[in-house]
Design a protein around this motif. Structure first.
Motif, PDB file in Angstrom:
ATOM      1  N   PRO A  79       0.816  -1.208   0.000  1.00 39.95           N
ATOM      2  CA  PRO A  79       0.000   0.000   0.000  1.00 39.95           C
ATOM      3  C   PRO A  79       0.854   1.264   0.000  1.00 39.95           C
ATOM      4  O   PRO A  79       2.077   1.185   0.099  1.00 39.95           O
ATOM      5  CB  PRO A  79      -0.803  -0.122   1.296  1.00 39.95           C
ATOM      6  N   ASP A  80       0.175   2.408  -0.105  1.00 37.83           N
ATOM      7  CA  ASP A  80       0.901   3.683  -0.146  1.00 37.83           C
ATOM      8  C   ASP A  80       1.512   4.053   1.199  1.00 37.83           C
ATOM      9  O   ASP A  80       2.574   4.691   1.243  1.00 37.83           O
ATOM     10  CB  ASP A  80      -0.048   4.815  -0.580  1.00 37.83           C
ATOM     11  N   ILE A  81       0.841   3.658   2.284  1.00 38.88           N
ATOM     12  CA  ILE A  81       1.244   4.126   3.620  1.00 38.88           C
ATOM     13  C   ILE A  81       1.175   2.986   4.619  1.00 38.88           C
ATOM     14  O   ILE A  81       0.177   2.254   4.685  1.00 38.88           O
ATOM     15  CB  ILE A  81       0.305   5.262   4.101  1.00 38.88           C
ATOM     16  N   ALA A  82       2.230   2.849   5.407  1.00 33.51           N
ATOM     17  CA  ALA A  82       2.218   2.002   6.606  1.00 33.51           C
ATOM     18  C   ALA A  82       2.358   2.942   7.791  1.00 33.51           C
ATOM     19  O   ALA A  82       3.455   3.449   8.046  1.00 33.51           O
ATOM     20  CB  ALA A  82       3.349   0.983   6.580  1.00 33.51           C
ATOM     21  N   PRO A  83       1.279   3.226   8.528  1.00 31.29           N
ATOM     22  CA  PRO A  83       1.322   4.267   9.565  1.00 31.29           C
ATOM     23  C   PRO A  83       2.230   3.952  10.746  1.00 31.29           C
ATOM     24  O   PRO A  83       2.805   4.856  11.336  1.00 31.29           O
ATOM     25  CB  PRO A  83      -0.138   4.377  10.028  1.00 31.29           C
ATOM     26  N   GLU A  84       2.336   2.665  11.106  1.00 31.62           N
ATOM     27  CA  GLU A  84       3.168   2.310  12.265  1.00 31.62           C
ATOM     28  C   GLU A  84       3.993   1.070  11.917  1.00 31.62           C
ATOM     29  O   GLU A  84       3.517  -0.051  12.003  1.00 31.62           O
ATOM     30  CB  GLU A  84       2.323   2.025  13.502  1.00 31.62           C
ATOM     31  N   MET A  85       5.220   1.297  11.529  1.00 31.94           N
ATOM     32  CA  MET A  85       6.095   0.192  11.135  1.00 31.94           C
ATOM     33  C   MET A  85       7.292   0.137  12.072  1.00 31.94           C
ATOM     34  O   MET A  85       8.056   1.102  12.183  1.00 31.94           O
ATOM     35  CB  MET A  85       6.576   0.379   9.695  1.00 31.94           C
ATOM     36  N   TRP A  86       7.444  -0.997  12.762  1.00 34.91           N
ATOM     37  CA  TRP A  86       8.623  -1.220  13.599  1.00 34.91           C
ATOM     38  C   TRP A  86       9.740  -1.624  12.647  1.00 34.91           C
ATOM     39  O   TRP A  86       9.938  -2.796  12.329  1.00 34.91           O
ATOM     40  CB  TRP A  86       8.318  -2.273  14.666  1.00 34.91           C
ATOM     41  N   SER A  87      10.448  -0.613  12.171  1.00 38.13           N
ATOM     42  CA  SER A  87      11.262  -0.756  10.971  1.00 38.13           C
ATOM     43  C   SER A  87      12.510  -1.608  11.140  1.00 38.13           C
ATOM     44  O   SER A  87      13.060  -2.095  10.153  1.00 38.13           O
ATOM     45  CB  SER A  87      11.640   0.627  10.423  1.00 38.13           C
ATOM     46  N   ASN A  88      12.981  -1.811  12.385  1.00 39.73           N
ATOM     47  CA  ASN A  88      14.157  -2.664  12.558  1.00 39.73           C
ATOM     48  C   ASN A  88      13.916  -4.084  12.078  1.00 39.73           C
ATOM     49  O   ASN A  88      14.859  -4.805  11.746  1.00 39.73           O
ATOM     50  CB  ASN A  88      14.599  -2.692  14.024  1.00 39.73           C
ATOM     51  N   SER A  89      12.646  -4.501  12.039  1.00 41.67           N
ATOM     52  CA  SER A  89      12.322  -5.859  11.624  1.00 41.67           C
ATOM     53  C   SER A  89      12.666  -6.104  10.157  1.00 41.67           C
ATOM     54  O   SER A  89      12.875  -7.248   9.749  1.00 41.67           O
ATOM     55  CB  SER A  89      10.831  -6.144  11.843  1.00 41.67           C
TER      56      SER A  89
END
Length: 336
Positions: A79-89
């Motif tokens: 999708p266009d937006i991931a509002p809350e992504m725990w990005s270290n994963s």
């Protein structure tokens, strides 16, 4: 009551208010990942409401979770937006997507990052300040009664199969807690973890274990993070603490976990004002903890929680937008 707490001076991690002179044609169709945990679904519904009513976007929420959504954004641009992504994963994949100009880190959905640690109830520290340090915990290990073996003390870790089982287990080993009589207790499930804290709180009993924020538990129960006296060693944490095969873990406090809003480059380019809103919109752990506690107590889904937030927390969200559109948001809210 929650509104009054924030109005009384809760930290707002915000940028300059932005104007919303954006046409519907510019923003167009937008997809937002509605992730399968409460804080993320709340933020997704808030973003949907703001993007539709302020920026004229035609927004669709689509089901999401960390790995599936992250992979799809990297490989397919949706999708266009991931509002809350725990990005270290998925840090390497996200960084590569940014480098190749397919993705952007818009901002921090949780301003301080996710918070992890070993905790004790606040009422224990109020009675004995030594219990806010690991040395104090070790000296008074016997007060932390084990649920099944009276000869042992209890440290509550993470359920088997969770990532935090690895890091909490390695830190249990690094801190030599077994030598002081502690047993690493597997609570069996997330409900088991929160239930153990709730039971201790109801009885004002001793409790010691791992937990994280933002979470409903830390919104409902006042806890104090135990100081290991070590500071944070990010390299040790990334190369050993989080690794299952780490043979000789060393003591380190948990570093903050980046919690980002990630968008596609295509969205950022076609809707720069909407992107700027996403880069500005952020919650503190305190704010989100209390919202999650409200969601749990009221069995509220993301849509209900969004309406509760926008109705009762104006001191927060009005700082994300310019004054000329705040009244429009209020009008749309009154029509719900």
């Amino acid at each position: 009551m929650l509104k009054n707490k924030f109005a009384a001076g809760a930290l707002l991690t915000l940028s300059f208010p932005l104007s919303a002179a954006v046409s519907a044609n510019e923003c167009g169709d937008v997809t937002i990942a509605d992730m399968n945990w409460n804080s993320a679904t709340l933020i997704a519904h808030v973003d949907q409401f703001i993007l539709q009513n302020v920026f004229g976007c035609n927004v669709e929420l689509v089901p999401g979770d960390t790995m599936a959504t992250g992979t799809s954004m990297v490989e397919k641009g949706e999708p266009d937006i991931a509002p809350e992504m725990w990005s270290n994963s998925m840090r390497q994949a996200f960084d590569k997507g940014v480098e190749e100009k397919r993705l952007r880190y818009a901002g921090n959905s949780i301003s301080e990052g996710g918070e992890e640690g070993f905790w004790v109830p606040k009422y224990m520290v109020e009675k004995d300040a030594d219990l806010k340090t690991i040395e104090g915990i070790k000296k008074k290990a016997k007060i932390f009664k084990h649920p099944e073996d009276s000869s042992l003390s209890a440290f509550y870790g993470c359920p088997a199969g969770w990532n935090c089982q690895i890091n909490s287990g390695n830190l249990f080993k690094a801190l030599d807690l077994e030598e002081y009589g502690f047993d690493l207790v597997d609570p069996g499930s997330g409900a088991g973890m929160s239930g153990a804290i709730a039971k201790a709180y109801e009885r004002e009993e001793a409790w010691f274990g791992y937990y994280w924020a933002p979470s409903a538990v830390l919104g409902k129960y006042e806890m104090v993070k135990v100081d290991f006296g070590s500071g944070v060693d990010v390299n040790e944490y990334l190369t050993c603490t989080t690794k299952e095969d780490c043979e000789s873990p060393k003591v380190t406090m948990y570093p903050p976990s980046p919690v980002n809003t990630i968008t596609t480059e295509a969205f950022a380019v076609k809707a720069p004002a909407a992107y700027e809103y996403l880069a500005t919109r952020s919650f503190t752990n305190q704010q989100m903890n209390e919202l999650l506690a409200w969601m749990e107590e009221n069995q509220a889904d993301g849509e209900i929680a969004m309406e509760h937030f926008l109705t009762n927390y104006e001191p927060i969200w009005t700082q994300w937008l310019s004054a000329d559109v705040v009244e429009k948001v209020k009008q749309e809210l009154s029509a719900l």
